[in-house]
Design an enzyme around this catalytic site. Structure first.
Site, short mmCIF file in Angstrom:
data_model
loop_
_atom_site.label_atom_id
_atom_site.label_comp_id
_atom_site.label_asym_id
_atom_site.label_seq_id
_atom_site.Cartn_x
_atom_site.Cartn_y
_atom_site.Cartn_z
N ALA A 237 -15.41 14.24 -15.33
CA ALA A 237 -14.04 13.81 -15.62
C ALA A 237 -13.27 14.93 -16.33
O ALA A 237 -12.11 15.20 -16.02
CB ALA A 237 -14.05 12.55 -16.47
N TYR B 194 -18.54 14.85 -18.17
CA TYR B 194 -18.33 16.27 -17.83
C TYR B 194 -17.48 16.38 -16.56
O TYR B 194 -16.52 17.14 -16.51
CB TYR B 194 -19.69 16.95 -17.66
CG TYR B 194 -19.61 18.41 -17.28
CD1 TYR B 194 -19.37 19.38 -18.24
CD2 TYR B 194 -19.78 18.81 -15.96
CE1 TYR B 194 -19.31 20.73 -17.90
CE2 TYR B 194 -19.72 20.16 -15.61
CZ TYR B 194 -19.48 21.11 -16.58
OH TYR B 194 -19.41 22.44 -16.23
N SER C 159 -18.62 34.48 -25.72
CA SER C 159 -19.82 35.02 -26.36
C SER C 159 -21.06 34.99 -25.49
O SER C 159 -21.97 35.80 -25.68
CB SER C 159 -20.11 34.21 -27.64
OG SER C 159 -20.11 32.81 -27.36
N ARG C 160 -21.12 34.04 -24.55
CA ARG C 160 -22.36 33.86 -23.77
C ARG C 160 -22.02 33.55 -22.32
O ARG C 160 -20.89 33.21 -21.99
CB ARG C 160 -23.16 32.67 -24.32
CG ARG C 160 -23.78 32.87 -25.66
CD ARG C 160 -24.70 31.71 -26.03
NE ARG C 160 -24.01 30.48 -26.29
CZ ARG C 160 -24.19 29.34 -25.60
NH1 ARG C 160 -25.04 29.30 -24.60
NH2 ARG C 160 -23.52 28.24 -25.92
P1 NAP Z 1 -22.91 28.46 -21.74
O1 NAP Z 1 -23.79 29.58 -21.35
O2 NAP Z 1 -23.50 27.25 -22.37
O3 NAP Z 1 -21.74 29.04 -22.66
C1 NAP Z 1 -20.76 28.20 -23.18
C2 NAP Z 1 -19.73 29.01 -23.91
O4 NAP Z 1 -18.71 28.12 -24.38
C3 NAP Z 1 -20.32 29.73 -25.12
O5 NAP Z 1 -19.73 31.00 -25.21
C4 NAP Z 1 -19.86 28.84 -26.29
O6 NAP Z 1 -19.62 29.57 -27.49
C5 NAP Z 1 -18.52 28.35 -25.78
N1 NAP Z 1 -18.09 27.13 -26.45
C6 NAP Z 1 -18.63 25.89 -26.39
N2 NAP Z 1 -17.96 25.04 -27.18
C7 NAP Z 1 -16.95 25.77 -27.75
C8 NAP Z 1 -15.91 25.45 -28.65
N3 NAP Z 1 -15.75 24.23 -29.14
N4 NAP Z 1 -15.07 26.44 -29.02
C9 NAP Z 1 -15.20 27.70 -28.53
N5 NAP Z 1 -16.18 28.06 -27.68
C10 NAP Z 1 -17.04 27.10 -27.30
O7 NAP Z 1 -22.12 27.89 -20.47
P2 NAP Z 1 -21.57 28.62 -19.16
O8 NAP Z 1 -22.42 28.21 -18.05
O9 NAP Z 1 -21.31 30.06 -19.43
O10 NAP Z 1 -20.19 27.83 -19.01
C11 NAP Z 1 -18.91 28.45 -19.11
C12 NAP Z 1 -17.91 27.56 -18.41
O11 NAP Z 1 -18.27 27.42 -17.03
C13 NAP Z 1 -17.88 26.12 -18.96
O12 NAP Z 1 -16.56 25.65 -19.00
C14 NAP Z 1 -18.70 25.35 -17.96
O13 NAP Z 1 -18.36 23.99 -17.94
C15 NAP Z 1 -18.33 26.06 -16.67
N6 NAP Z 1 -19.29 25.86 -15.57
C16 NAP Z 1 -20.59 26.28 -15.69
C17 NAP Z 1 -21.47 26.06 -14.62
C18 NAP Z 1 -22.92 26.48 -14.66
O14 NAP Z 1 -23.66 26.09 -13.73
N7 NAP Z 1 -23.36 27.25 -15.62
C19 NAP Z 1 -21.01 25.43 -13.46
C20 NAP Z 1 -19.68 25.03 -13.39
C21 NAP Z 1 -18.82 25.26 -14.45
P3 NAP Z 1 -20.68 29.66 -28.73
O15 NAP Z 1 -22.03 29.90 -28.14
O16 NAP Z 1 -20.14 30.81 -29.51
O17 NAP Z 1 -20.60 28.37 -29.49
#
Ligand code: NAP
Length: 244
Positions: free
Chosen positions: A154, A152, A10-11
Site C-alpha cells: 500500500a 508495504y 547509507s546502504r
Molecule cells: P535497505 O538495504 O534496507 O536500505 C534502506 C535504506 O533506507 C537505508 O539506507 C536506511 O538508512 C534508510 N532508511 C530507512 N528508514 C529511514 C528513515 N526513517 N529515515 C531515513 N532513512 C531511512 O533497503 P533497499 O533494498 O536499499 O531499499 C531502498 C528502497 O528500495 C526502499 O524504498 C525499498 O522499499 C525499495 N525497494 C527495494 C527492493 C528490494 O528488493 N531490495 C525492491 C523494491 C523496492 P539507515 O540504515 O541509515 O537507517
C-alpha cells in the site's frame, strides 16, 4: 555543480545511487538514519575519488529532521537539483491481522508520508529554479501487490499516486517527477528471505537473476540526466521482467 539529495543513501540501493551519481559529476547529500558509519564511509570514498558529498542524519518520518536535512544541504551545496525519495522499510511475512498499529504507522510514515514531506520540502527550494527532478523509489509490489506485505504494498502504491499527481503539479515549474519500481534487488531488505525463497524469485524472473543496487542506480542516472527531460509521471519497472 548540481546537487542531489538521496534519502536512505547509507546502504543498499541508496548507496549505489549516491556512488553512481557522484561519479556522474553531481554533489551528493547522503541522508542516513541509523547507519552513520556506512554513510560517512561512502562520503569519504566519493571525496577520495574527487567527488563531492556530505552525510546528513535525519529520520524522513520526522518533519523537523527533513527541514534540517534540506537546510544543511542548502548551506553546503545551494538549491538541490534533485531529490531521490529512496528511504524505506519493509514489513515482510506478516498477515494483516497480526500487524500492530505501531508497525503499520512506521511503514506508512517512512515510505509514503516521508516521501510526501521530503517532496514538499524540496519544492520549497526547487520551484523558483524552474528545473529539477524528483525520483521516487516504489516497488513492483506497489504495482501488483504482495500477499503478507499488504502495508508495504500500500505504501508503494501510494508512491505511484504521489508521482503522477506531483508530476502534473510541478510540470509548469519545469520539474519532472518519475518513479522507479524495482523488482527483487539484492540488499539487506531481502535478508529475511531464505535461499530457497530467493531461488524461487530468481526462477520467476524472466531474465534469470535477481537485481543489483547498480541496476536501479543506472535507471536513476538516466532519469536525472538531461536525456530524460521530456519524461514525467512515469513508472519505470526495473525488474528483469518479474511480474509481467
Ligand atoms: P535497505 O538495504 O534496507 O536500505 C534502506 C535504506 O533506507 C537505508 O539506507 C536506511 O538508512 C534508510 N532508511 C530507512 N528508514 C529511514 C528513515 N526513517 N529515515 C531515513 N532513512 C531511512 O533497503 P533497499 O533494498 O536499499 O531499499 C531502498 C528502497 O528500495 C526502499 O524504498 C525499498 O522499499 C525499495 N525497494 C527495494 C527492493 C528490494 O528488493 N531490495 C525492491 C523494491 C523496492 P539507515 O540504515 O541509515 O537507517
Amino acid at each position: 555543480m548540481r546537487s542531489i539529495i538521496v534519502t536512505g543513501g547509507s546502504r543498499g540501493i541508496g548507496s549505489a545511487i549516491s556512488a553512481t551519481l557522484a561519479k556522474a559529476g553531481y554533489a551528493i547529500v547522503i541522508n542516513y538514519n541509523n547507519s552513520a558509519e556506512k554513510a560517512f564511509e561512502l562520503c569519504k570514498e566519493i571525496q577520495e575519488q574527487g567527488g563531492k558529498a556530505i552525510a546528513i542524519q535525519g529520520d524522513v518520518s520526522k518533519t523537523a529532521d527533513i527541514k534540517k536535512i534540506f537546510e544543511q544541504a542548502y548551506k553546503n551545496f545551494g538549491t538541490p537539483y534533485a531529490l531521490i525519495n529512496n528511504a524505506g522499510i519493509a514489513l515482510q511475512n506478516s498477515l494483516i491481522q497480526d500487524i500492530s498499529d505501531k508497525q503499520l504507522e512506521a511503514v506508512i510514515s517512512t515510505n509514503l508520508i516521508g516521501a510526501i514531506k521530503c517532496s514538499r520540502e524540496a519544492t520549497r527550494y526547487m520551484v523558483s529554479e524552474h528545473c529539477g527532478r524528483i525520483i521516487n523509489i516504489s516497488s513492483i509490489w506497489g504495482e501488483v501487490g504482495a500477499s503478507c506485505e499488504v502495508v508495504y504494498s500500500a505504501s508503494k502504491a501510494g508512491i505511484i499516486g504521489l508521482t503522477k499527481a506531483l508530476a502534473k503539479e510541478l510540470a509548469p515549474s519545469g520539474i519532472t517527477v518519475n518513479c522507479i519500481a524495482p523488482g527483487v534487488i539484492n540488499t539487506d531488505m531481502i535478508s529475511c528471505y531464505t535461499q530457497e525463497d530467493i531461488e524461487v524469485l530468481r526462477n520467476e524472473t524472466p531474465l534469470g537473476r535477481i537485481g543489483t543496487p547498480n541496476d536501479i542506480a543506472s535507471a536513476v542516472e538516466f532519469l536525472i540526466s538531461d536525456k530524460s527531460s521530456f519524461i514525467t509521471a512515469q513508472v519505470l519497472g526495473v525488474n528483469g521482467g518479474f511480474g509481467i
